[in-house]
Design an enzyme around this catalytic site. Structure first.
Site, PDB file in Angstrom:
ATOM      1  N   ARG A 284      -2.762   9.503   7.365  1.00 52.60           N
ATOM      2  CA  ARG A 284      -2.832   8.075   7.693  1.00 52.60           C
ATOM      3  C   ARG A 284      -2.428   7.230   6.496  1.00 52.60           C
ATOM      4  NH1 ARG A 284      -6.303   4.132   6.629  1.00 52.60           N
ATOM      5  NH2 ARG A 284      -7.995   5.479   5.896  1.00 52.60           N
TER       6      ARG A 284
ATOM      7  N   GLN B 194      -8.148  13.630   5.840  1.00 51.06           N
ATOM      8  CA  GLN B 194      -7.623  12.915   4.676  1.00 51.06           C
ATOM      9  C   GLN B 194      -8.675  12.779   3.581  1.00 51.06           C
ATOM     10  OE1 GLN B 194      -6.797   8.401   4.529  1.00 51.06           O
ATOM     11  NE2 GLN B 194      -4.762   9.300   4.695  1.00 51.06           N
TER      12      GLN B 194
ATOM     13  N   GLU C  89      -7.485   1.361  -2.277  1.00 47.75           N
ATOM     14  CA  GLU C  89      -6.065   1.492  -2.577  1.00 47.75           C
ATOM     15  C   GLU C  89      -5.474   0.170  -3.049  1.00 47.75           C
ATOM     16  OE1 GLU C  89      -2.092   3.092  -0.223  1.00 47.75           O
ATOM     17  OE2 GLU C  89      -4.052   3.981   0.201  1.00 47.75           O
TER      18      GLU C  89
ATOM     19  N   LEU D 148     -15.820   4.569  -2.578  1.00 50.47           N
ATOM     20  CA  LEU D 148     -14.383   4.348  -2.558  1.00 50.47           C
ATOM     21  C   LEU D 148     -13.928   3.334  -3.596  1.00 50.47           C
ATOM     22  CD1 LEU D 148     -12.180   5.559  -0.724  1.00 50.47           C
ATOM     23  CD2 LEU D 148     -12.218   3.439   0.560  1.00 50.47           C
TER      24      LEU D 148
ATOM     25  N   ARG E  45      -1.239   9.021   0.579  1.00 49.05           N
ATOM     26  CA  ARG E  45      -2.542   9.460   0.081  1.00 49.05           C
ATOM     27  C   ARG E  45      -2.625  10.974  -0.114  1.00 49.05           C
ATOM     28  NH1 ARG E  45      -6.725   5.512   3.458  1.00 49.05           N
ATOM     29  NH2 ARG E  45      -6.372   3.675   2.145  1.00 49.05           N
TER      30      ARG E  45
ATOM     31  N   HIS F 168      -9.248  10.630   0.348  1.00 49.33           N
ATOM     32  CA  HIS F 168      -8.770   9.451  -0.367  1.00 49.33           C
ATOM     33  C   HIS F 168      -8.640   9.825  -1.835  1.00 49.33           C
ATOM     34  CE1 HIS F 168      -8.403   5.387  -1.886  1.00 49.33           C
ATOM     35  NE2 HIS F 168      -8.337   4.926  -0.640  1.00 49.33           N
TER      36      HIS F 168
ATOM     37  N   PHE G 272       0.861  -1.177   0.000  1.00 49.69           N
ATOM     38  CA  PHE G 272       0.000   0.000   0.000  1.00 49.69           C
ATOM     39  C   PHE G 272       0.902   1.233   0.000  1.00 49.69           C
ATOM     40  CE2 PHE G 272      -4.665  -0.457   1.504  1.00 49.69           C
ATOM     41  CZ  PHE G 272      -4.907  -1.425   0.537  1.00 49.69           C
TER      42      PHE G 272
ATOM     43  N   HIS H 194     -12.464  11.314   3.394  1.00 46.84           N
ATOM     44  CA  HIS H 194     -12.332   9.914   3.805  1.00 46.84           C
ATOM     45  C   HIS H 194     -12.094   9.700   5.295  1.00 46.84           C
ATOM     46  CE1 HIS H 194     -11.593   5.684   3.294  1.00 46.84           C
ATOM     47  NE2 HIS H 194     -10.319   5.773   3.646  1.00 46.84           N
TER      48      HIS H 194
END
Length: 524
Positions: A367, A224, A239, A236, A270, A226, A110, A333
Site C-alpha cells: 500500500r 506491510q 511518512e 509510528l 514502504r 512501516h 509521499f 503496520h
C-alpha cells in the site's frame, strides 16, 4: 437486539458507512471506544486525492498498481482514485479541516508517488478526519453505538449473514445483534506482532470471523511493515517526516537509501524502505536497533507547523528533532490482504459487506502511504450504500447459534505472546520456507482446549491463531518475492506469479491477474 444494518468496527470506514445508512436503524458495535480504538485516528500523514491540474487519475492509478506490484484489483483501484477527491470534499462538509495553500488544498509528496497528492492536516490527519466524522454522525438519532463489545461469531445460515454474536467486555455477557445486513469494518491484525503501530484491539477479528463462516480471503501474505516506528515501541513516525525532507542515515552517517533506490531515496515505496532499514540493522550499520531519521536541516518553523505531533512525541522522550535525529526501525503496520470484495463491497456471503483494512484487493502487494485514509472513505461510503440497497426487500431473521466457550486452565496471554514471537521471528519483513514452516507447526500445536480464564483474551487468541495460519499458508504458497512479501529463498519477482492467492475453507488457490495495464489506463 435487532437493527436494519449492523456495522462492526469504529474507525473511519465504519463511521463513513454509517453516514450513508443514517436513514434506517443502524448499530455501530465497537470493540473499544468509537473513533478512538481504530487505526484511522492514529494516522498522521495524509489522504491521497487528485486535485492539481498537473495530476490525473491515470497517474494516481498507475502509482497505486505499480506500488502494489500489479496484483491489485484494478476495478477497486479505479474506484479509489476517482472517488477519493469527492470523499475528501465530503469530509470537509462533515466538519474536518485540511491545510490549504491559498484557496487550494495543500498537498505533499509521499513514497511511490509521481506527483505530490497527499492532502493533510498537519501531521494529525487521521485525528482530524475522525473528529469531523464524529461531529457529523452525532446528528442522527437512528445511529446507535455500542462500545466495548467484541464480535465473536457471525450469525450465518445457508451462506446468508444475519448479524453477529457479541461479548460484552465489561460484564463478560454474550448476546446477539440481528440485522438485515452486516458491514465488517474491523481493521487489520497488527497485534499478531509484538512491535506494531496498531492499537490493542487489532487482533484480526474480522478476518477470522468471516473465514470461519466460509468467506474468501485474498492476499493474506501481504503484510506491510512501516519503515519508521520509534525503536522498540512501534509508535509510528509518519511518512510525512520523509515527505517534508527527512533523510535516513546509518551509524556511519551514510544516506543509505542511495544503495536501494537511487531515484526515489527516502520516498521509495514502504516495502523497499523497510527492507533497506532492516538490512542496515542486520548487517551491523544500525544504531541501537534502528537507524537515524533526520530533519534537523529543515527550518524550525516547518517542523513546528507541519510535524507538530512528531515533534511533541520526541520531546516527551527527551529528543528535540529540530536539533538532533530520531531513531527509527520498521513496525508491523497494515494488512493489504483481507476479505475478497467486489466493487459494491460485497463478500461471497450474502448480506455481509466489508470495507477499510479488513477488505483486500485494493492495495495489492504494497500500500502507498496516503491511500489508506482515502480507502476508508471511498469504500466506507460504497459499503454503506450497498448495504442500504440490499435491505430494501429483506426481513430480519433470528437465527440462534451456539458458541464454544473455554474450559481449560491455562491463560491465553501465554500463547498470545508465543504467537507474536513466532510471527516476528519468521513471518515478518524477510521470510523463508524453513522459518514459515516452523512458525506454522508451532502455532498449529497450540491447543485451545487447554485455555481458559478471560473470555476476551481467549477469543483474541483464537482469532490470532486463525489469521496467523492464513498469513503463513499464503506466504508458503507464493514462491517468489513481491511487494511486502519477501522470500530470501525466492528473491525474484516472477511474471507467472502475477496474481492473487485466494484462501477459503482450508483450500488455497492461485488466480492469475489478467488486467492489461495499458488497456486499463485508456479507460481512465
Amino acid at each position: 437486539m435487532i437493527t436494519d444494518i449492523l456495522i462492526i468496527g469504529g474507525g473511519g470506514a465504519a463511521l463513513r458507512a454509517a453516514i450513508e445508512c443514517r436513514g434506517v436503524d443502524v448499530i455501530i458495535a465497537v470493540k473499544g471506544l468509537l473513533g478512538k480504538s481504530g487505526c484511522t485516528v492514529m494516522a498522521e500523514g495524509g489522504y491521497n486525492a487528485v486535485f492539481h491540474r498537473e495530476d490525473s487519475f491515470k497517474k494516481h492509478f498507475y502509482d497505486t498498481v505499480k506500488g502494489g506490484a500489479f496484483i491489485n484489483n484494478f476495478r477497486l483501484v479505479e474506484l479509489l482514485v476517482k472517488n477519493a477527491p469527492k470523499e475528501l470534499i465530503n469530509l470537509e462538509k462533515f466538519g474536518s479541516l485540511f491545510d490549504r495553500k491559498g484557496k487550494f488544498i495543500a498537498q505533499r509528496p509521499f513514497g511511490g508517488q509521481s506527483f505530490p497528492r497527499t492532502c493533510y492536516s498537519g501531521d494529525r490527519t487521521g485525528h482530524e478526519i475522525i473528529r469531523g466524522l464524529l461531529e457529523y454522525i452525532n446528528k442522527f438519532e437512528r445511529i446507535k453505538v455500542l462500545e466495548e463489545v467484541m464480535a465473536i461469531k457471525l450469525i450465518v445460515e445457508n451462506n446468508r449473514c444475519y448479524g453477529a454474536l457479541f461479548l460484552d467486555l465489561i460484564n463478560e455477557k454474550i448476546f446477539p445483534i440481528f440485522a438485515k445486513a452486516t458491514i465488517l469494518a474491523t481493521g487489520g491484525a497488527g497485534q499478531l506482532y509484538p512491535i506494531t503501530s496498531n492499537p490493542i484491539q487489532k487482533t484480526g477479528d474480522g478476518f477470522a470471523l468471516a473465514y470461519n463462516e466460509g468467506a474468501e480471503l485474498i492476499d493474506m501474505e501481504m503484510v506491510q511493515f512501516h519503515p519508521t516506528g520509534i525503536v522498540g515501541k512501534g509508535i509510528l513516525v509518519t511518512e510525512a517526516v520523509r515527505g517534508e525532507g527527512g533523510i535516513l542515515l546509518n551509524k556511519n552517517k551514510e544516506r543509505f537509501m542511495e544503495r536501494y533506490d537511487k531515484e526515489r531515496m527516502e520516498l521509495a515505496t514502504r516495502d523497499v524502505v523497510a527492507r533497506a532499514i532492516y538490512r542496515e540493522i542486520q548487517e551491523g550499520r544500525g544504531v541501537n536497533g534502528g537507524v537515524y531519521l533526520d530533519v534537523s536541516h529543515l527550518p524550525s518553523e516547518v517542523i513546528e507547523k507541519r510535524l507538530e505531533t512528531t515533534l511533541r512525541q520526541f520531546l516527551r522522550l527527551g529528543i528535540d528533532i529540530r536539533k538532533e535525529p530520531m531513531l527509527v526501525s520498521p513496525t508491523a503496520h497494515h494488512f493489504m490482504g483481507g476479505l475478497r470484495i467486489d466493487e459494491h463491497c460485497k463478500t461471497n456471503i450474502e448480506g455481509l459487506f466489508a470495507c477499510g483494512e479488513v477488505a483486500g484487493g485494493v492495495h495489492g502487494a504494497n500500500r502507498l502511504g496516503g491511500n489508506a485514509l482515502a480507502d476508508t472513505q471511498v469504500f466506507g461510503a460504497i459499503a454503506g450504500r450497498s448495504a442500504l440497497e440490499f435491505i430494501e426487500d429483506e426481513k430480519i431473521e433470528k437465527i440462534y447459534v451456539d458458541i464454544e466457550l473455554p474450559s481449560g486452565e491455562e491463560k491465553a496471554e501465554k500463547y498470545i505472546e508465543k504467537v507474536k514471537k513466532l510471527m516476528w521471528n519468521h513471518v515478518s519483513i524477510i521470510r523463508n520456507e524453513e522459518g514459515l514452516k516452523k512458525a506454522l507447526k508451532e502455532i498449529k500445536s497450540i491447543d485451545l482446549e487447554n485455555v481458559g480464564g478471560n473470555l476476551q483474551k481467549y477469543f483474541e487468541l483464537k482469532n490470532m491463531i486463525t489469521v496467523s495460519k492464513l498469513v503463513i499458508e499464503s506466504a508458503l504458497y507464493r514462491k517468489e518475492s513481491r511487494g511486502a512479501h519477501y522470500r530470501e529463498d525466492y528473491p525474484e519477482t516472477k511474471e507467472k506469479w502475477r496474481g492473487n492467492i485466494i484462501i477459503r475453507e482450508n483450500k488455497i488457490k492461485f488466480e492469475k491477474n489478467n488486467y492489461d495495464v495499458e488497456e486499463y489506463l485508456k479507460r481512465l
